[in-house]
Design an enzyme around this catalytic site. Sequence first.
Site, PDB file in Angstrom:
ATOM      1  N   ASP A   1       4.747  -0.936   3.008  1.00  0.00           N
ATOM      2  CA  ASP A   1       4.866  -0.749   4.320  1.00  0.00           C
ATOM      3  C   ASP A   1       6.560  -0.631   4.657  1.00  0.00           C
ATOM      4  OD1 ASP A   1       4.323  -0.824   7.187  1.00  0.00           O
ATOM      5  OD2 ASP A   1       4.286  -2.998   7.148  1.00  0.00           O
TER       6      ASP A   1
ATOM      7  N   ASP B   1       1.590  -9.568   6.225  1.00  0.00           N
ATOM      8  CA  ASP B   1       2.786  -9.430   6.740  1.00  0.00           C
ATOM      9  C   ASP B   1       3.021 -11.076   6.827  1.00  0.00           C
ATOM     10  OD1 ASP B   1       3.581  -6.950   7.165  1.00  0.00           O
ATOM     11  OD2 ASP B   1       2.258  -6.786   8.799  1.00  0.00           O
TER      12      ASP B   1
ATOM     13  N   HIS C   1       9.702  -7.745   5.325  1.00  0.00           N
ATOM     14  CA  HIS C   1       9.846  -6.563   6.172  1.00  0.00           C
ATOM     15  C   HIS C   1       9.691  -6.416   7.461  1.00  0.00           C
ATOM     16  CE1 HIS C   1       5.871  -5.517   4.553  1.00  0.00           C
ATOM     17  NE2 HIS C   1       5.641  -5.173   5.813  1.00  0.00           N
TER      18      HIS C   1
ATOM     19  N   HIS D   1      -2.987  -5.968   3.538  1.00  0.00           N
ATOM     20  CA  HIS D   1      -1.466  -6.121   3.554  1.00  0.00           C
ATOM     21  C   HIS D   1      -1.156  -7.277   4.638  1.00  0.00           C
ATOM     22  CE1 HIS D   1       2.810  -4.931   3.966  1.00  0.00           C
ATOM     23  NE2 HIS D   1       2.542  -4.903   5.514  1.00  0.00           N
TER      24      HIS D   1
HETATM   25 ZN   LIG Z   1       3.897  -4.843   6.858  1.00  0.00          ZN
END
Ligand SMILES: [Zn+2]
Length: 1025
Positions: free
Chosen positions: A191, A69, A443, A67
Site C-alpha cells: 500500500d 492500517d 504509511h 491489509h
Molecule cells: Zn494502508
Amino acid sequence: MTALGRASGVRVGGWGDAGRAMRGPPPPLPVLFVVLVAAPGTRAAGYETCPTVQPDMLNVHLLPHTHDDVGWVKTVDQYYYGVQNELHHGAVKNILDSVISALRAEPSRRFVYVEMAFFSRWWHQQTNATQQAVRELVRQGRLEFANGGWVMNDEAATHYGAIVDQMTLGLRFLQDTFGDDGRPRVAWHIDPFGHSREQASLFAQMGFDGIFLGRMDYQDRELRKKKREMELVWRASASLQPPTADLFTGLLSNAYDPPKHLCWDLVCDHDSSMVGDPFSPEDNADVLIDHFLDVATKQWQSYRTNHIVMTMGGDFHYENAHMWFSNLDKLIQLVNAEQQASGSPVHVLYSTPACYLWELNKANLTWSLKEDDFFPYADGPHQFWTGYFSSRPALKRYERVSYNFLQVCKQLEALAAPAANVGPYGSGDSALLEEAMAVLQHHDAITGTSRQLVADDYARRLAAGWGRCEVLLSNALARLSGSQEAFSICPELNISVCPLSQTSARFQVAIYNPLARKVDRMVRLPVSAGAFLVKDPSGHAVPSDVLLLPQPEGQKPSPELLFSASVPALGFSIYSVSRVSLRRSKTHIPQPISQKPGSAVLNIKNEHIRATFNLETGFLMQIEDLEQKLVLPMNQSFFWYKAGTVGQKISQSSGAYIFKPQQQKPLPVSDSAQIHLLKTPLVQEVHQNFSAWCAQVVRLYRGQRHLELEWTVGPIPVGDKWGKEVISRFDMPLDTKGYFYTDSNGREILKRRKKRESRVGENYRPTWNLNQTEPVAGNYYPVNTRIYITDGKKQLTVLTDRSQGGSSLQDGSLELMVHRRLLLDDNRGVGEPLLEEGSGSWVRGRHLVLLDAVGTAAAGHRLLAEKEVLAPQVVLAPSGSALYHPGATRQLQFSGLRRELPPSVHLLTLARWGPQTLLLRLEHQFARGEDSGRNLSSPVTLNLQNLFSTFTITRLQETTLAANQPRASASRLQWNPDTGTTPTPTVPPLDPASITLQPMEIRTFVASVQWEEFAWSHGGDPVQA
Ligand SMILES: [Zn+2]
C-alpha cells in the site's frame, strides 16, 4: 452447471498453447535440488512447507490476506477493537480470531499476516491453547508472516534509522514467539504510495528474499505489463557490493485487491457468493469461473513463469473469514476438478507470498535490473501522490525529534543500565517510545494522510513515550553524574518557552550528545531579564549573549541566553548558569532596517560565510564561502501554489495525498520583506517578515559553516477559499542542466532529472518515456534530509529538519514545500480535508544551507545531517541537589566512549537488547567515491575492544540488519539479473578488534556485555571497581 459451460474450448486451447509455447518448461526438479543443496548461500529453508504445484500448468496462487492500517480513518485502538465502525469498518481482533478459526477448520487454507502492532497485541490476549494452535499453523506454513515489521512503513517521509527500528521491533516479536518458523522471507509493501530505493536496500540487508509491491506509476505499470517486466531485480545501492542490496521485486497485478467480482468479504456489498449448486436457479459458478479463468489468462500475459498470484483480500478484510474461505474453497474445487477434467491447464491453489516467490526462484530465469526508485507515484494523469511528502509538517517534525530523543533514551539505557530503568525518579524505559515511533512509521501516520483525530492520537502516543524516557533520562544522568538533580526537558524550546530557565536565577544545563564524536553547539534558552554568567564543566566562564527577540502578537518578548557548549562523544557536559545582575544593558535587540531602493545591501557574516540581503526587497541575495572564495548570487523567498479544485476538465483536487496545483506558477507570498538586524559577538541574524503568516530568521552563529534559515509559516489563511501549498524557493544562476539530487530516506543520494536533454520541455523518468501531465507535481520527490543542485563546480545543498517534498523545476532553482492547508478531500479514502487547526497550523522549521565546491560538499552535508538528526539533548535542572549516594563525586562531564569514532562512522544504534546484551549498529555514512576531499569514502576499520567506558564487550555476534538472524548462517535466495550474476561474498570471521566498514555499509551486532561498577569516590572518568 454443465461441463460445456465452463470449459470453453476456444479459451482453454488458445491460451494454453500460446502460453506454454512462449515460456518453455521449467528446469527438471532434480537439477534444481542439486543446485539448492550445493550452492552456498542458497537454501530452501522456510519454503519446505509450500504447497504442491503443477509444473505443466498455469498455477494461480491465491493469497488470502488482510491489509490492516495501523491508524487511518480511525485510531489504532479503534481499528483493533472494532470501535466506531460507522466511520470505517475495521476490527482487527475479530479478523485474527476469525482467521485462526477458519485455518484450523480446513487444512489446505493459508493466510498471510503483516502488521505486528496488531498481531502482538492479539497474541498476548490469547489462551495457551490458542497460542499453541497458532504456533502449529505457523510451523506448517499455513499462517505466514510477511514483512513482519511493527507496521508497513511509509517509504517517502521516513528516515532509515526509524525504518530499521520499527522492522527490528516487529521481527523481534516474531523471532521470540515463533523462532525461525515465524521469520518472514518476503517483504510486503502493497500500500505505500511509491517506493524508495533505500527501503529495498534495507530489506535486502535484513535478509529478505524478495518484495511485493502494490502501487506504481500507471504509465510504468502499463509498459511493464507489455514488456513482461512486472518482476525484476532491484539493485538498491550504488555503494554496496552486489548482490548485498539486490532485492527481487514483484509488482502485483491488481494492487492488493481481488479480481473484480471475486471479492467475498462482508464489506464487498456488490459481489455475489459462489453458489456452485447445480440444482439452484441461482447457480452462478459457470459465470464466475469463466470470469476467473479470463482474468487469470489476461494476467498471465504480463508475467513470465507459469505461476501468477491473486491477492484475495483488502483493507480490514476477513472479519468473517469463513465467508472468504468458503468461497475460495469452492473456487479451488471447481476450477481444479472440473476444469482439469475438461482439459484446462489452470491449477489454482491456496498459497502465500513466500511460496509464490519460491516458484519464481525455481524457474531460474534472468530478470531485468532496476537501479532507480518508484517515485513519484501517480494513479492517473493528474493524480500525483506528492502532496503527502509535506502534509502535516508539525507531526513530521515531532516524529523526527522523537527519533532523536528515542536514540538518546536507548543509549542512556545501554550506558547506565540497570540504573537507568529504576532510580531516584521511578521506573522508566524506552519501550513505549520505541512502540510509538514504530506506529508513526505507518504509511498513514508519518505521511499525514490520517484523519485529524488519528493524527492527534499519534502525537499522544509519542508524548506518552517521551514521559517514560524522561524518567529514564533523569535516572541515567543522576547515575552517570553522581548527583540527583530534578532534571527536566523543555519540549517547547523551539518557541522559547521553558519555565525553569525563565524563572530561576541559577540553574544547570546538562547537554547530552548522542554522536560518537565531540560536538560544539550553540545553546539558546529563554531566561528572565538580567545578565548571566555561564560556566563550563571545569568552572571556566564561557562567552554568552542575551538577546531580546520580538514574539508573535500577544506574547511578551522573552530574553534568550545564548552560549557555546562543547560536549564529548556519547556523553554530556553540565554547564552552570547564574544571573549576575538585573541590568538589561547587555541585551541585544534586533534593529529595524528601512527599505532602500536601488542597489543598497546588508551583510551578516562569520569566519566562514557572508550572506548578503537586498535592501529593496529584504530578500537573501547572495552567499559567499569566505575560505573557498565561492560566491553564489541567489534569490530566496516564499511562494504558494493555488491548490487545485475539482473542475470541469479535471476531477481531482489537492488533498492529504495528492498535490494538484491549479496553476503551474506559484504566487509570491510577498514582493518584499520587512527586516530587522541583530548582531552580537555570537550570532548575526536578519529577521524577515514576509506577511502576517510567513516569517524567517536568517542566522549565522560564530564558527558555523552553514547558513540557517528558520522559517515560521501559518496559520495559512484560507478565507479567500483557496487552499495553499507554501514553498521556500532558492533561485540561483547555476547551469544545472535539468538535474538535481535528493536523498533516499536520509541515506544514499538519487540523481533526479527534470527534463530530457535533447527535447526541451519534455520531462524524464529513468526507465520509460514519460508523458508528463503535471509539470510541477509530477517532478516532486521526497526529501528526507537534503536536496542539492550543482553546476559541476559549486554545490548548493539544503538540509531539512523533517521530510518535505522538493524539486528543481528550472535550472538553478530549488524548492521545498514547507506547509499546506487544503479545503477539499482528494478522494483517496481519508474523507477529510487537510485543514489543520490549532497546534498543527503554525509551523516553525529550519533549512540549513551549505555552499561548497563539489568535491568537498559530501563531507559538509553528511556530517551536518548527522548532527541534525541526532542533535544534542538539552536537559535543565535547578542548582543545589543531593548526591546520587553518599560519597559520590559529581561528574560534570562524561563520555561513554574511550575514544571517538572517525567521522565516516555513524553509531546508528546503541540499545539494550537483553539482560546482559546490547544491540550495536555501526554505519559507514559516506557513499562510494562521494568524498574526494578528505578521503571519507574509504573503508574504515574499528577496534571495538575497550571502546565503551561503562561496559566491556565479552562476546560479539554479528546479525543481519534487523537482528533477527545471525549473519553467518543467514542466506538469501539467489536471483540472476540480466546484467550477470554476482556470487554472494563469504562472511569473514568476526574479529572485534578489527571491524571494517565499506562505504554505506551497516553492521549489526548483539554484544554480550558486562557493565562496569562505578567508583564515584575516585572522581575522574568512571572506572572499573
Ligand atoms: Zn494502508
